[in-house]
Design a protein around this motif. Structure first.
Motif, mmCIF file in Angstrom:
data_model
loop_
_atom_site.group_PDB
_atom_site.id
_atom_site.type_symbol
_atom_site.label_atom_id
_atom_site.label_comp_id
_atom_site.label_asym_id
_atom_site.label_seq_id
_atom_site.Cartn_x
_atom_site.Cartn_y
_atom_site.Cartn_z
ATOM 1 N N GLU A 121 16.658 -44.246 5.777
ATOM 2 C CA GLU A 121 16.443 -45.505 5.054
ATOM 3 C C GLU A 121 16.651 -46.728 5.948
ATOM 4 O O GLU A 121 15.909 -47.688 5.868
ATOM 5 C CB GLU A 121 17.395 -45.585 3.848
ATOM 6 N N ARG A 122 17.715 -46.717 6.736
ATOM 7 C CA ARG A 122 18.094 -47.949 7.428
ATOM 8 C C ARG A 122 18.201 -47.806 8.955
ATOM 9 O O ARG A 122 17.757 -48.678 9.685
ATOM 10 C CB ARG A 122 19.457 -48.452 6.912
ATOM 11 N N LEU A 123 18.839 -46.736 9.407
ATOM 12 C CA LEU A 123 19.231 -46.670 10.815
ATOM 13 C C LEU A 123 18.165 -46.055 11.719
ATOM 14 O O LEU A 123 18.402 -45.057 12.388
ATOM 15 C CB LEU A 123 20.529 -45.861 10.963
ATOM 16 N N HIS A 124 16.979 -46.631 11.692
ATOM 17 C CA HIS A 124 15.972 -46.140 12.639
ATOM 18 C C HIS A 124 15.090 -47.296 13.066
ATOM 19 O O HIS A 124 15.011 -48.314 12.369
ATOM 20 C CB HIS A 124 15.143 -45.007 12.025
ATOM 21 N N SER A 125 14.459 -47.117 14.206
ATOM 22 C CA SER A 125 13.559 -48.148 14.698
ATOM 23 C C SER A 125 12.183 -47.906 14.096
ATOM 24 O O SER A 125 11.710 -46.776 14.042
ATOM 25 C CB SER A 125 13.490 -48.089 16.223
ATOM 26 N N ASN A 126 11.544 -48.972 13.621
ATOM 27 C CA ASN A 126 10.231 -48.790 13.002
ATOM 28 C C ASN A 126 9.147 -48.552 14.039
ATOM 29 O O ASN A 126 8.117 -47.971 13.754
ATOM 30 C CB ASN A 126 9.871 -50.025 12.173
ATOM 31 N N LEU A 159 25.149 -52.202 10.808
ATOM 32 C CA LEU A 159 24.720 -51.253 9.781
ATOM 33 C C LEU A 159 25.583 -50.002 9.817
ATOM 34 O O LEU A 159 25.993 -49.471 8.788
ATOM 35 C CB LEU A 159 23.251 -50.876 9.993
ATOM 36 N N PHE A 160 25.876 -49.551 11.045
ATOM 37 C CA PHE A 160 26.662 -48.326 11.196
ATOM 38 C C PHE A 160 28.048 -48.523 10.578
ATOM 39 O O PHE A 160 28.549 -47.690 9.839
ATOM 40 C CB PHE A 160 26.781 -47.962 12.678
ATOM 41 N N LYS A 161 28.616 -49.690 10.901
ATOM 42 C CA LYS A 161 29.960 -49.970 10.410
ATOM 43 C C LYS A 161 29.948 -50.036 8.882
ATOM 44 O O LYS A 161 30.775 -49.441 8.203
ATOM 45 C CB LYS A 161 30.433 -51.304 11.002
ATOM 46 N N GLU A 162 28.926 -50.766 8.373
ATOM 47 C CA GLU A 162 28.823 -50.975 6.941
ATOM 48 C C GLU A 162 28.590 -49.665 6.196
ATOM 49 O O GLU A 162 29.182 -49.410 5.155
ATOM 50 C CB GLU A 162 27.617 -51.888 6.701
ATOM 51 N N LEU A 163 27.726 -48.859 6.748
ATOM 52 C CA LEU A 163 27.239 -47.703 5.992
ATOM 53 C C LEU A 163 28.007 -46.427 6.286
ATOM 54 O O LEU A 163 28.100 -45.545 5.437
ATOM 55 C CB LEU A 163 25.753 -47.469 6.292
ATOM 56 N N ILE A 164 28.529 -46.305 7.494
ATOM 57 C CA ILE A 164 29.081 -45.004 7.868
ATOM 58 C C ILE A 164 30.586 -45.027 8.093
ATOM 59 O O ILE A 164 31.294 -44.134 7.606
ATOM 60 C CB ILE A 164 28.344 -44.440 9.106
ATOM 61 N N THR A 165 31.103 -46.061 8.789
ATOM 62 C CA THR A 165 32.511 -46.032 9.195
ATOM 63 C C THR A 165 33.462 -45.788 8.018
ATOM 64 O O THR A 165 34.282 -44.868 8.052
ATOM 65 C CB THR A 165 32.880 -47.339 9.917
ATOM 66 N N TYR A 199 24.566 -37.281 4.074
ATOM 67 C CA TYR A 199 24.548 -38.736 3.848
ATOM 68 C C TYR A 199 23.990 -39.460 5.076
ATOM 69 O O TYR A 199 23.160 -40.368 4.953
ATOM 70 C CB TYR A 199 25.973 -39.211 3.530
ATOM 71 N N ILE A 200 24.433 -39.027 6.271
ATOM 72 C CA ILE A 200 23.960 -39.675 7.506
ATOM 73 C C ILE A 200 22.442 -39.540 7.635
ATOM 74 O O ILE A 200 21.750 -40.473 8.036
ATOM 75 C CB ILE A 200 24.674 -39.071 8.736
#
Lengths: 467, 245
Positions: free
Chosen positions: B167-172, B191-197, B160-161
């Protein structure tokens, strides 16, 4: 490195061996595979470097496609008329061009641009647009010899006053017997224009010799002309030091300047004629001096060719921090690129004299011929492989692989799955770390092998270890 | 040099074949001294290091994990895998904090094949820092069984990570500054909190429930007191399970 802790060092050695053995237990034999080699070569750039390399390869019976962006072959050498040693460059160049056009195996494309280059060592496909239309060239090796350009100075009234010119422009006017040049009473040259500064922090290498050459030629034609060379460091390296000494003996005056205290140029009225007044500090006299010159010649920097960015992208070869191409290893692989099957020569690499360029062109041609003479190549088997039943076709591996080694295909069961082209795979394994299901695995560095190695780090798995 | 009973950290290092492994080799040949704690695993590119490897190493009880790659923009491959290593390490560090571990137990460094002395310096520094931190878990006050469960839950989330990272957690933008800025940004934390925590907590709950049936009341106590009863119920709700008191 752990000489004071011998017991701990021995334990480390034991652990490392245990870990390696644990990994080795999972290794599977690699399948090396052979690739056919296309016998043709592509040479990009029709200057002295490109033509020399092309002829050398053609003489070894390889078809060579020589691509030049200008109307005529010759490159920068068209503007150079003699070498410091006094050799006739134009005669040499005409002879070389003649041989290239005459050779049945050299196919010349002028006014040509490379549209696209793809493939891998032994099997490249390059599309070239020229007057003949769009041509698709298949070749086994490529030589990049796109050369360099002369910097267009923005300082010292260049472009504003027609009496200010670059060394190459001076040489052309000397060759054309321009009396405005040969009859001048006084001429000043300024070295290191546009390089060894913050923007271009490198030495252009060839301009010191170039300046000495032009100064000597002028002194020969008009011994009474006063010639001053304002320099930062004179480097007429190798045996060319003799010409520097000869110039001094012929009364060419060399005056050192510091970059913080660069010479200042202004148009002024001299005693009997309009002049360019150059003010500089003479560090030996320890005072400012004014030189009234009829002509000012700038030793402008050698800069990378304007197309080098594009060529670097098309062939996936690297540029150094200065924008010149970088070889794979300065000493061990001086004419190879890190990308296999692509070689380098001439001033595209860094500023060089003609003699050096020719030697390197033969070197690049030799390396390319070594490759092209083989019927097939053995490629490493440590490449990635997809376990199709685990692939969820998310495409993470495909977007990670900038070599374009992975694509989707429909398998026998009608599912879309990723597939690796082992020939293109360079075996870095980035895709493995991106794959959410572990479907793609780099042989000899699989998840299983690395985790085994990790688990073997402790002799007996303790409390926290998972089964 | 030091007492018998002094804490000797266990360190696993993933070194890229082209730069850091060469640097470590040069360090050895040059006989630069550094503590003998690291156990090296060679990978072809630092980008090959899977987040699961790092978590697995900690679950195995090592005190520190080291990842060594080529300097940014010097990657041997044109995939520039060291940027991906940077992204992966940044996310795993946040994960470690969530688990209750000191994020400095994971260290990412760029060492070129010519920097033998730098490898020794980094090893000396990392070893000293780890010694200061002390043994894993105990120093952070996380009991072994809880730590193990949390790390396992995190490992379950690796697929999942990876998707979230993509999708979201990277620098373009592929520059070191952009990466540094992105992973230090509030946006990234959000984003980390929303998606992973939350997902991590649910993953832990599932791990507990796999062991044996438990009630929402008993769950938090075996959790390591990170989640209250209400949150547990919330997660049950999110997972579509109606808790029974």
């Amino acid at each position: 490195m752990h000489s004071k802790e011998t017991e701990a060092a021995t334990q480390k050695a034991k652990d490392l061996i245990r870990m390696s053995v644990a990994r080795a237990c999972c290794l599977e034999p690699l399948q090396e595979f052979s690739l056919p080699v296309d016998k043709n070569a592509l040479v990009v750039g029709g200057g002295v470097a490109g033509m020399t390399a092309a002829l050398s390869l053609a003489n070894q019976r390889h078809d060579v496609y020589l691509v030049e962006k200008e109307k005529q072959l010759g490159g920068m050498a068209r503007r150079i008329h003699s070498t410091l040693e006094g050799m006739d460059v134009q005669a040499y160049l005409n002879d070389l061009m003649h041989k290239v056009y005459q050779h049945p195996l050299v196919h010349v494309y002028t006014e040509a641009a490379i549209v696209d280059a793809e493939g891998y060592v032994g099997n490249f496909t390059t599309k070239v647009r020229s007057k003949r239309g769009l041509t698709e060239i298949k070749h086994g090796a490529a030589i990049i010899a796109i050369g360099a350009e002369e910097h267009r100075p923005t300082e010292y009234l260049y472009g504003e006053d027609e009496r200010v010119m670059t060394q190459l422009e001076l040489e052309e006017r000397i060759a054309a017997d321009d009396t405005a040049i040969t009859d001048a009473q006084s001429l000043v040259m300024i070295q290191c224009v546009g390089c060894r500064n913050e923007d271009r922090n490198y030495c252009s290498r060839i301009c010191c010799s170039h300046a000495v050459k032009n100064a000597l030629t002028l002194k020969e034609q008009n011994p009474s002309m006063d010639i001053y060379v304002l320099f930062r460091d004179m480097r007429t390296y190798r045996f060319a030091e003799d010409y520097y000494r000869k110039a001094s003996e012929n009364n060419v005056k060399f005056i050192r300047y510091e970059p913080e205290d660069a010479p200042v140029v202004e148009a002024a009225d001299g005693e009997d004629r309009p002049v360019l007044r150059v003010t500089a500090t003479d560090y030996i006299l320890g005072r400012k001096i004014e030189l009234d010159a009829d002509l000012l010649v700038l030793s402008a920097a050698t800069v990378p060719a304007s197309t080098s960015d594009e060529v670097s992208r098309q062939f996936k070869v690297t540029l150094g921090p200065d924008g010149f191409f970088t070889e794979a290893h300065v000493k061990l692989r001086p004419v190879d690129f890190a990308a296999e099957g692509i070689f380098l020569c001439g001033t595209a690499h860094y500023p060089k004299h003609i003699g050096e360029t020719i030697s390197q062109a033969y070197g690049a041609a030799g390396r390319a011929a070594g490759l092209l003479s083989q019927d097939s190549l053995i490629a490493s088997g440590s490449v990635c492989q997809v376990e199709e039943s685990m692939c969820v076709s998310c495409g993470a591996c495909i977007s990670a692989c900038s070599y374009g080694a992975i694509d989707f295909h429909e398998n026998a069961q009608g599912y879309r799955a990723a597939r690796v082209n082992p020939v293109l795979c360079k075996g870095d394994g980035l895709c493995n770390a991106k794959c959410p299901t572990g479907a793609i695995q780099l042989k000899h560095f699989t998840d299983k092998e690395i985790v085994r190695q990790l688990d073997a780090e402790i002799p007996d798995p303790k409390i926290l270890a998972t089964a | 040099m030091e007492g018998e009973g002094a804490f000797k950290p266990r360190v696993v290092g993933f070194l890229c074949n082209w730069c850091c492994y060469g640097g470590a080799d040069l360090c050895g040949v040059s006989r630069f001294q550094y503590p003998p704690y690291i156990r090296v695993i060679r990978v072809m590119c630092s980008g090959r290091v899977d987040p699961a490897f790092v978590l697995k190493a900690f679950a195995n009880g090592v005190d520190g994990v080291f990842i060594g790659g080529c300097h940014i923009n010097d990657c041997h491959y044109n995939t520039e895998g060291n940027y991906d290593a940077y992204g992966m390490a940044s996310i795993v560090k946040k994960l470690l904090e969530q688990i209750g571990l000191d994020q400095n137990r994971l260290r990412l460094e760029w060492v070129s094949a010519g920097e033998g002395i730098r490898f020794a310096e980094v090893m000396n520094d990392f070893s000293a820092k780890l010694k200061k931190m002390g043994p894993i878990g105990k120093s952070e006050g996380v009991p072994d069984d809880v730590l193990k469960r949390r790390l396992e839950a995190a490992m379950q989330m690796v697929p999942y990570i990876k998707l979230v990272e993509r999708e979201r957690l990277h620098s373009n933008l592929r520059t070191e500054e952009a990466y540094e800025k992105f992973y230090a940004s509030e946006e990234c934390d959000r984003l980390f909190k929303e998606l992973i925590t939350d997902k991590l907590e649910i993953s832990q709950m599932i791990a507990l429930l796999r062991e044996k049936p438990r009630t929402p009341v008993s769950l938090p106590s075996c959790w390591g007191c990170r989640v209250g009863y209400c949150q547990a119920c919330q997660h049950f709700g999110a997972a579509g399970v109606v808790p029974v008191r």
